[in-house]
Design a protein around this motif. Structure first.
Motif, short mmCIF file in Angstrom:
data_model
loop_
_atom_site.label_atom_id
_atom_site.label_comp_id
_atom_site.label_asym_id
_atom_site.label_seq_id
_atom_site.Cartn_x
_atom_site.Cartn_y
_atom_site.Cartn_z
N PHE A 273 2.72 22.80 -7.12
CA PHE A 273 3.03 22.13 -5.85
C PHE A 273 2.46 22.98 -4.70
CE2 PHE A 273 5.69 20.73 -2.31
CZ PHE A 273 5.67 19.36 -2.51
N THR A 274 1.43 22.47 -4.04
CA THR A 274 0.75 23.23 -2.98
C THR A 274 1.03 22.59 -1.63
OG1 THR A 274 -1.26 21.91 -3.19
CG2 THR A 274 -1.09 23.87 -4.58
N TRP A 275 0.49 23.18 -0.60
CA TRP A 275 0.68 22.65 0.74
C TRP A 275 -0.02 21.30 0.89
CZ3 TRP A 275 -3.54 21.84 3.92
CH2 TRP A 275 -4.71 22.47 3.56
N ARG A 276 -1.08 21.08 0.15
CA ARG A 276 -1.77 19.79 0.20
C ARG A 276 -0.90 18.68 -0.39
NH1 ARG A 276 -6.14 23.26 -1.40
NH2 ARG A 276 -7.63 23.43 0.32
N THR A 277 -0.18 19.01 -1.44
CA THR A 277 0.73 18.05 -2.04
C THR A 277 1.88 17.74 -1.08
OG1 THR A 277 0.21 19.01 -4.19
CG2 THR A 277 2.11 17.57 -4.08
N ALA A 278 2.37 18.77 -0.40
CA ALA A 278 3.44 18.56 0.58
C ALA A 278 2.97 17.66 1.71
CB ALA A 278 3.93 19.90 1.12
N LEU A 279 1.74 17.88 2.18
CA LEU A 279 1.19 17.02 3.24
C LEU A 279 0.99 15.59 2.76
CD1 LEU A 279 -1.40 19.28 5.05
CD2 LEU A 279 0.81 18.50 5.89
N ALA A 280 0.61 15.42 1.50
CA ALA A 280 0.44 14.07 0.95
C ALA A 280 1.78 13.35 0.92
CB ALA A 280 -0.17 14.14 -0.44
N TRP A 281 2.84 14.04 0.52
CA TRP A 281 4.18 13.43 0.50
C TRP A 281 4.66 13.11 1.91
CZ3 TRP A 281 6.62 11.06 -3.19
CH2 TRP A 281 6.30 11.34 -4.51
N LEU A 282 4.39 13.99 2.85
CA LEU A 282 4.76 13.75 4.24
C LEU A 282 4.03 12.53 4.79
CD1 LEU A 282 6.28 14.74 6.80
CD2 LEU A 282 4.23 16.06 7.32
N SER A 283 2.75 12.45 4.49
CA SER A 283 1.96 11.30 4.93
C SER A 283 2.47 10.01 4.32
CB SER A 283 0.50 11.52 4.54
OG SER A 283 -0.27 10.38 4.79
N SER B 62 0.82 -1.20 0.00
CA SER B 62 0.00 0.00 0.00
C SER B 62 0.86 1.26 0.00
CB SER B 62 -0.95 0.01 1.20
OG SER B 62 -0.24 0.06 2.40
N ALA B 63 1.99 1.24 0.67
CA ALA B 63 2.89 2.40 0.65
C ALA B 63 3.48 2.61 -0.75
CB ALA B 63 4.00 2.22 1.67
N ILE B 64 3.83 1.53 -1.41
CA ILE B 64 4.39 1.65 -2.76
C ILE B 64 3.34 2.17 -3.74
CG2 ILE B 64 5.28 0.29 -4.69
CD1 ILE B 64 6.74 -1.42 -2.56
N THR B 65 2.13 1.63 -3.68
CA THR B 65 1.09 2.11 -4.59
C THR B 65 0.72 3.56 -4.30
OG1 THR B 65 -0.63 1.16 -3.19
CG2 THR B 65 0.12 -0.17 -5.05
N GLY B 66 0.75 3.95 -3.04
CA GLY B 66 0.51 5.36 -2.71
C GLY B 66 1.58 6.26 -3.28
N GLY B 67 2.83 5.81 -3.24
CA GLY B 67 3.93 6.57 -3.83
C GLY B 67 3.80 6.68 -5.33
N ILE B 68 3.36 5.62 -5.97
CA ILE B 68 3.17 5.65 -7.42
C ILE B 68 2.07 6.65 -7.78
CG2 ILE B 68 2.37 4.28 -9.40
CD1 ILE B 68 3.84 1.89 -8.11
N THR B 69 1.01 6.67 -6.99
CA THR B 69 -0.07 7.63 -7.22
C THR B 69 0.44 9.07 -7.08
OG1 THR B 69 -1.66 6.03 -6.37
CG2 THR B 69 -2.37 8.32 -6.48
N LEU B 70 1.25 9.32 -6.09
CA LEU B 70 1.80 10.66 -5.91
C LEU B 70 2.74 11.04 -7.06
CD1 LEU B 70 2.48 10.73 -2.08
CD2 LEU B 70 0.80 12.07 -3.33
N ILE C 262 5.68 8.94 6.12
CA ILE C 262 5.39 8.34 7.43
C ILE C 262 4.84 6.93 7.26
CG2 ILE C 262 3.88 8.52 9.45
CD1 ILE C 262 4.18 11.59 9.17
N THR C 263 3.95 6.74 6.30
CA THR C 263 3.38 5.41 6.05
C THR C 263 4.47 4.42 5.64
OG1 THR C 263 1.31 6.41 5.34
CG2 THR C 263 1.71 4.14 4.66
N LEU C 264 5.37 4.86 4.79
CA LEU C 264 6.47 3.98 4.37
C LEU C 264 7.39 3.64 5.54
CD1 LEU C 264 7.83 2.58 1.95
CD2 LEU C 264 9.20 4.66 1.68
N ALA C 265 7.68 4.62 6.38
CA ALA C 265 8.54 4.37 7.54
C ALA C 265 7.90 3.38 8.51
CB ALA C 265 8.86 5.68 8.24
N LEU C 266 6.60 3.52 8.73
CA LEU C 266 5.90 2.58 9.62
C LEU C 266 5.85 1.17 9.03
CD1 LEU C 266 2.96 4.81 10.88
CD2 LEU C 266 4.90 3.99 12.21
N ALA C 267 5.66 1.07 7.74
CA ALA C 267 5.63 -0.26 7.10
C ALA C 267 6.99 -0.93 7.18
CB ALA C 267 5.18 -0.12 5.65
N VAL C 268 8.05 -0.18 6.93
CA VAL C 268 9.39 -0.75 7.02
C VAL C 268 9.71 -1.11 8.47
CG1 VAL C 268 11.84 -0.22 6.74
CG2 VAL C 268 10.23 0.37 4.94
N GLY C 269 9.29 -0.28 9.41
CA GLY C 269 9.51 -0.58 10.82
C GLY C 269 8.81 -1.86 11.26
#
Length: 83
Positions: free
Chosen positions: A30-40, A12-20, A43-50
């Motif tokens: 590039f807006t603040w919403r896009t920045a928040l999507a990348w930040l999210s 799910s983290a990989i598919t989310g990254g592909i979507t972004l 975090i999702t990728l870091a939690l999955a790897v952890g």
């Protein structure tokens, strides 16, 4: 190793990254919403790897931190490894 790569969290983290990445191809600014999507996504990728690292450590019999979701299953995974 295959069970870690094809885990649902990583997929799910990989598919989310592909979507972004696809959204970046468009000529949208590039807006603040896009920045928040990348930040999210980060975090999702870091939690999955952890979670993958904690699962691997638990299967090898190493102690993992108590705040990990895998810590409750640590004894069960250790018994599975020993049998």
């Amino acid at each position: 190793m295959r069970q870690y790569i094809f885990g649902t969290g990583l997929l799910s983290a990989i598919t989310g990254g592909i979507t972004l990445l696809r959204a970046l191809r468009n000529d949208e600014p590039f807006t603040w919403r896009t920045a928040l999507a990348w930040l999210s996504w980060g975090i999702t990728l870091a939690l999955a790897v952890g979670a993958v690292v904690d699962t691997r450590r638990a299967r090898r019999g190493k102690v993992i931190s108590g705040d990990s979701p895998v810590s409750k299953k640590q004894q069960k995974l250790l018994k599975k490894r020993l049998s």
